[in-house]
Design a protein around this motif. Structure first.
Motif, PDB file in Angstrom:
ATOM      1  N   ARG A  38      28.669 110.077  65.211  1.00  0.00           N
ATOM      2  CA  ARG A  38      27.283 110.406  65.573  1.00  0.00           C
ATOM      3  C   ARG A  38      26.389 109.170  65.489  1.00  0.00           C
ATOM      4  O   ARG A  38      25.464 109.003  66.286  1.00  0.00           O
ATOM      5  N   THR A  39      26.667 108.290  64.530  1.00  0.00           N
ATOM      6  CA  THR A  39      25.904 107.033  64.433  1.00  0.00           C
ATOM      7  C   THR A  39      26.099 106.203  65.695  1.00  0.00           C
ATOM      8  O   THR A  39      25.143 105.653  66.254  1.00  0.00           O
ATOM      9  N   ALA A  74      22.305 106.088  72.453  1.00  0.00           N
ATOM     10  CA  ALA A  74      21.105 106.769  72.925  1.00  0.00           C
ATOM     11  C   ALA A  74      19.887 105.852  72.869  1.00  0.00           C
ATOM     12  O   ALA A  74      18.949 106.005  73.659  1.00  0.00           O
ATOM     13  N   LEU A  75      19.908 104.871  71.981  1.00  0.00           N
ATOM     14  CA  LEU A  75      18.804 103.903  71.897  1.00  0.00           C
ATOM     15  C   LEU A  75      18.967 102.777  72.921  1.00  0.00           C
ATOM     16  O   LEU A  75      18.128 101.879  72.984  1.00  0.00           O
ATOM     17  N   GLY A  76      20.054 102.822  73.669  1.00  0.00           N
ATOM     18  CA  GLY A  76      20.276 101.788  74.688  1.00  0.00           C
ATOM     19  C   GLY A  76      20.972 100.548  74.179  1.00  0.00           C
ATOM     20  O   GLY A  76      20.961  99.510  74.857  1.00  0.00           O
ATOM     21  N   PRO A  79      19.656 105.931  58.987  1.00  0.00           N
ATOM     22  CA  PRO A  79      20.941 106.541  59.368  1.00  0.00           C
ATOM     23  C   PRO A  79      20.780 107.991  59.820  1.00  0.00           C
ATOM     24  O   PRO A  79      21.434 108.421  60.784  1.00  0.00           O
ATOM     25  N   ALA A  80      19.911 108.742  59.137  1.00  0.00           N
ATOM     26  CA  ALA A  80      19.722 110.148  59.517  1.00  0.00           C
ATOM     27  C   ALA A  80      19.146 110.255  60.916  1.00  0.00           C
ATOM     28  O   ALA A  80      19.553 111.117  61.710  1.00  0.00           O
ATOM     29  N   GLU A  81      18.174 109.388  61.258  1.00  0.00           N
ATOM     30  CA  GLU A  81      17.578 109.422  62.591  1.00  0.00           C
ATOM     31  C   GLU A  81      18.619 109.095  63.660  1.00  0.00           C
ATOM     32  O   GLU A  81      18.632 109.710  64.737  1.00  0.00           O
ATOM     33  N   LEU A  82      19.488 108.160  63.361  1.00  0.00           N
ATOM     34  CA  LEU A  82      20.538 107.821  64.321  1.00  0.00           C
ATOM     35  C   LEU A  82      21.464 109.008  64.561  1.00  0.00           C
ATOM     36  O   LEU A  82      21.845 109.303  65.693  1.00  0.00           O
TER      37      LEU A  82
END
Length: 896
Positions: free
Chosen positions: A342-343, A349-351, A425-428
């Motif tokens: 998921r990380t 997703a952030l490009g 890390p949680a946001e990622l």
């Protein structure tokens, strides 16, 4: 007889052709002796008839036995023995005290007065000799294989020895741009007929007479003596006799051969330059190169894999096994893999494109491990940073790496950097929810991580290490260290320190369980020892400085540990510190391995298993190269050096990193193509020597780099930071120890010349804003000017003793506050304890760290407080109350 008796004597063997009149020889010896030494008037000639000829194999050992039998301390200063052979010839063996000179028409016997250079009791040492101290006093002998075609004279022989010693780095530096003829001309007249000492090696040259002659020392006063005989036909012969305690037989043989090889070249062409003279033959060059190579394991099958690819193999085999334990958090291999997946999806997703650098600035916890793995799964390289570094250093690292995303913590904000996004890390993981894995091609040559190390320019430099290097490290150690799935490892070190690469991936890629050690637990050895016991840790990686504290706690607690393997790295190991450990733990039950390594060569290069015998020898061994790695030792010109000679350690093979990030010039200077055909090698800047068995001795640094508590530090980086202050016109930095043998008292002291109104406290504050805590000088001393040598370098010998730290004391000057210690015995006791540990006077206004304190000294203070029966204080509370007055209040409050 004692070794000192042997060293006080020398011997002469003369081949006497028959027929021999023993009575005539006896009378002649007595007459010659009586003329100079009346006490020898009663000299006796001992005789023995041997049942074989002079050429029989038994003749040599019998002569040697007699020639190496020293005189009794109370006996005559000369003994004469005639050994008769069945073929009519004989050997006359004379053994005498060194001070005796004895002459007669057929031979000269004795040292010339004043030429030994060793009679003052100061016996020189041969750093390159690799002798065995247990063999001191025993003598070895090897021939000097001079070609018969060489027309030898005094200058040629002495010059050859001098040039060989210079190449060994053991003599006077030689200008190698000069012609051979000019070089030899400089040695004309240097030999006066006696024993000439050259850097611990004696040279004795005599005119050969009829019969074989051999002058030697039973145990040479000098570590080695080269005895040459000049023959009537212009040729020369020679023998090297040496003390086995100073010079290993294999090294002695090669040294003698080098003298002969160099002498032949010097004699061949008077017009050639000295730098064209080769020390090693092509055959020896090949042999020395081969000695430093440890072939990769025959079944190594992971070298062409990525780190995350190898991890995936372990997940398939052990999905439900616990991979990471961090406090109350445990993750199985499957859970860790999912979190990392998921990380990786969040980064996409952030490009963040594959091949990018991703900053990671997290505390040691489960999220740190998952994030590092997630970065690799995204096809990127992680750039670990320590949040305790100054903001300016963190910004520089991110900008230099070109990272656009930094994974940071929640509690400690990462400094703002334009164009860089900081996510937790949680946001990622939220960003990566619901996104399936994106298959990426496996590229073992792609960068896995970039770790920044100290740089002499004043800025850290990033070392780019590819996946295949990490895989090779595991291949090189897995079998030898018996790394297995039931091992429990610790992640003790900061992710910004490359020791963590070994701890994390060494564990997870072999299926073990990784116990993440909280930062404050790493600063409290009592708590760390409790963790080792509780988690049943089996594989422990430590700097020697940190392990010294573990030994002390283990000695007091006497609790059973499960540790089976301790790996030392990060700084030189003084093996003597291990005596208390071996007193409690068998070296067969817990293996201690000393590993020399460099960030630029993927953590480790060599491995040497330390035993109690090593403690007694107190050596500097770090072992042979790991399988797949290569070692060689080179001189300043890059030429290969022989076994024993000290020079720059060069490392090749599977561990060599790609480059320094963004520094092509420095990369080209340090990562070079081996002129001997060994591929790319890294010039380490470390000094060492190879041993005859292929092992390496580590002898320190060639430059201003030092190791302090496991951290590699360029003193020039600190100096350049100091020079960055606008009021500093000159600066110098040195490494000192309050107690020379105590690594915990290592401190960096700085000296500055100021051109304006700034104070040393201002300069120290400037350094703290740029440098990490372990690089901040313990003191800054102001000087009118920085003393220089005639070569324009800092004259460290002329620097005064460092001044006490000025930080904060200037502001406190003139205060009229009455110290509480005057009426508080406990406060006085604490101040006295701090002063003892810091080796300076301490007031209640002083800060422990501003006076040169460090993490190891914190542990020492807390341990001594416990021994004095004072209240227990945690390391975390110590750091939060590091001013003496506040610390005293903390102790007082803990009693209420």
């Amino acid at each position: 007889m004692s070794r000192s008796q042997a060293r006080s004597c020398h011997s002469l063997v003369v081949r006497v052709p028959g027929p021999i009149d023993a009575e005539e020889l006896r009378q002649h010896l007595r007459a010659r002796a009586a003329g100079g030494r009346p006490e020898l008037a009663e000299l006796r000639l001992w005789e023995e008839t041997l049942p074989f000829g002079a050429g029989h194999p038994a003749a040599g050992p019998r002569v040697r036995q007699e020639a190496e039998r020293p005189l009794h301390v109370t006996g005559l200063p000369l003994r004469a023995v005639l050994l008769r052979y069945a073929d009519g010839d004989a050997d006359l063996v004379l053994v005498a005290r060194h001070e005796l000179t004895f002459e007669q028409p057929r031979f000269t016997f004795g040292w010339s007065a004043g030429t030994t250079g060793a009679t003052d009791g100061a016996r020189p040492a041969l750093e390159w000799g690799l002798g065995a101290p247990a063999d001191a006093g025993r003598t070895g002998e090897v021939p000097v294989p001079l070609p018969t075609a060489v027309r030898a004279g005094h200058a040629l022989l002495v010059g050859a020895v001098a040039l060989v010693l210079a190449r060994y780095g053991a003599g006077t530096t030689v200008d190698e741009t000069q012609r051979t003829g000019d070089f030899l001309a400089g040695w004309e007249g240097a030999y006066d007929g006696g024993l000439l000492p050259l850097s611990g090696v004696g040279v004795l040259i005599e005119r050969a007479t009829a019969g074989e002659r051999r002058l030697s020392s039973l145990a040479p006063e000098l570590p080695a003596v080269l005895h040459f005989a000049l023959h009537d036909d212009g040729s020369a012969s020679g023998v090297l006799r040496h003390d086995l305690g100073d010079l290993d037989p294999a090294v002695a043989e090669r040294f003698a051969a080098h003298v002969a090889h160099v002498a032949a070249q010097l004699a061949a062409d008077a017009e050639q330059r000295l730098d064209a003279v080769e020390l090693l033959t092509p055959q020896e060059t090949e042999a020395v190169l081969r000695l430093g190579v440890t072939p990769a394991a025959g079944d190594a099958g992971t070298a062409d894999c990525t780190v995350h690819g190898l991890f995936a193999d372990v997940v398939r085999d052990r999905p439900e096994a616990v991979a990471v334990t961090a406090g109350d958090t445990s993750l199985t291999y499957a859970e860790l893999d999912a979190r990392a997946g998921r990380t990786a999806a969040g980064l996409r997703a952030l490009g963040v494109a594959p091949g990018s650098m991703v900053g990671v600035a997290l505390e040691r916890d489960a999220d740190l491990v998952a994030t590092l793995l997630g970065v690799l799964k995204a096809g990127c390289a992680y750039v670990p940073m320590d949040l305790r570094y100054p903001e300016e250093r963190l910004r520089y690292t991110v900008e230099n790496a070109g990272a656009t995303v930094v994974v940071g913590g929640v509690d400690e904000a990462f400094p703002a950097v334009e164009g860089v996004r900081v996510v937790t890390p949680a946001e990622l993981r939220v960003l990566g929810e619901g996104t399936g894995p994106t298959p990426l091609p496996e590229d073992p040559s792609a960068p896995a991580y970039v770790i920044y190390t100290s740089g002499s320019t004043g800025r850290p430099k990033g070392v780019v290490v590819p996946h295949r290097n990490v895989a090779a490290l595991l291949d090189a150690t897995r079998e030898d260290f018996a790394l297995r799935a039931d091992d429990v490892w610790t992640l003790f070190h900061s992710s910004a320190f490359d020791f963590s690469v070994w701890e994390i991936w060494g564990c997870l890629l072999t299926g073990g369980r990784l116990v993440v050690v909280d930062y404050w637990v790493t600063r409290d050895t009592e708590l760390f020892h409790e963790l080792l016991v509780k988690e049943r840790v089996t594989v422990l990686s430590q700097t020697p400085s940190a392990f010294a504290q573990v030994i002390e706690v283990d000695r007091r607690r006497r609790t059973d540990l499960a540790v089976r393997l301790v790996v030392f790295g990060g700084e030189p190991l003084d093996v003597r510190m291990l005596s208390p450990w071996f007193a409690r733990h068998s070296h067969t039950g817990c293996r201690l391995v000393n590993m020399f390594g460099i960030t630029e060569t993927t953590v480790h290069v060599t491995a040497h298993t330390v035993t109690p015998a090593d403690v007694l020898a107190a050596g500097r061994r770090v072992g042979p190269a790991l399988p797949g790695w290569t070692l060689s030792v080179r001189d300043p010109r890059g030429r290969l050096l022989p076994v024993g000679a000290a020079g720059e350690i060069c490392v090749g093979g599977a561990g060599v990193a790609d480059r320094y990030l963004g520094l092509p010039g420095l990369t080209a200077e340090r990562f070079i193509d081996d002129p001997y055909g060994g591929g790319r090698i890294y010039r380490s800047g470390d000094r060492g020597r190879l041993r005859p068995d292929g092992g390496l001795d580590h002898l320190g640094r060639l430059d201003s780099q030092v190791k302090v508590r496991g951290h590699r530090i360029e003193l020039d980086e600190i100096r350049n930071v100091l020079l960055g202050h606008p009021e500093v016109s000159g600066a110098a930095t040195v490494l000192n120890h309050d107690v020379p043998t105590d690594s915990a008292t290592a401190r960096i002291d700085a000296y500055v010349a100021l051109r304006g109104p700034a104070s040393t406290a201002d300069v120290l504050a400037h350094a703290r804003a740029v440098l990490p805590a372990y690089m901040v000088p313990a003191s800054v001393t102001e000087l009118p000017a920085i003393p220089l040598t005639i070569n324009g370098k800092v004259d460290t010998a002329a620097l005064p003793a460092p001044a006490p730290s000025a930080a904060g004391r200037e502001e406190r000057a003139g205060t009229s506050e009455v110290p509480a210690a005057e009426h508080d015995p406990q406060a006085a006791q604490i101040l006295k304890l701090w002063g003892h540990v810091l080796n300076t006077e301490v007031t209640e206004q002083d800060n422990f760290f501003e006076l040169g304190g460090n993490s190891l000294l914190v542990i020492r203070v807390l341990r001594e407080m416990r021994e004095l029966g004072m209240p227990k204080v945690t390391t975390q509370d110590f750091y939060r109350n590091s001013t003496a007055g506040r610390f005293i209040e903390l102790v007082r409050d803990s009693q209420s």
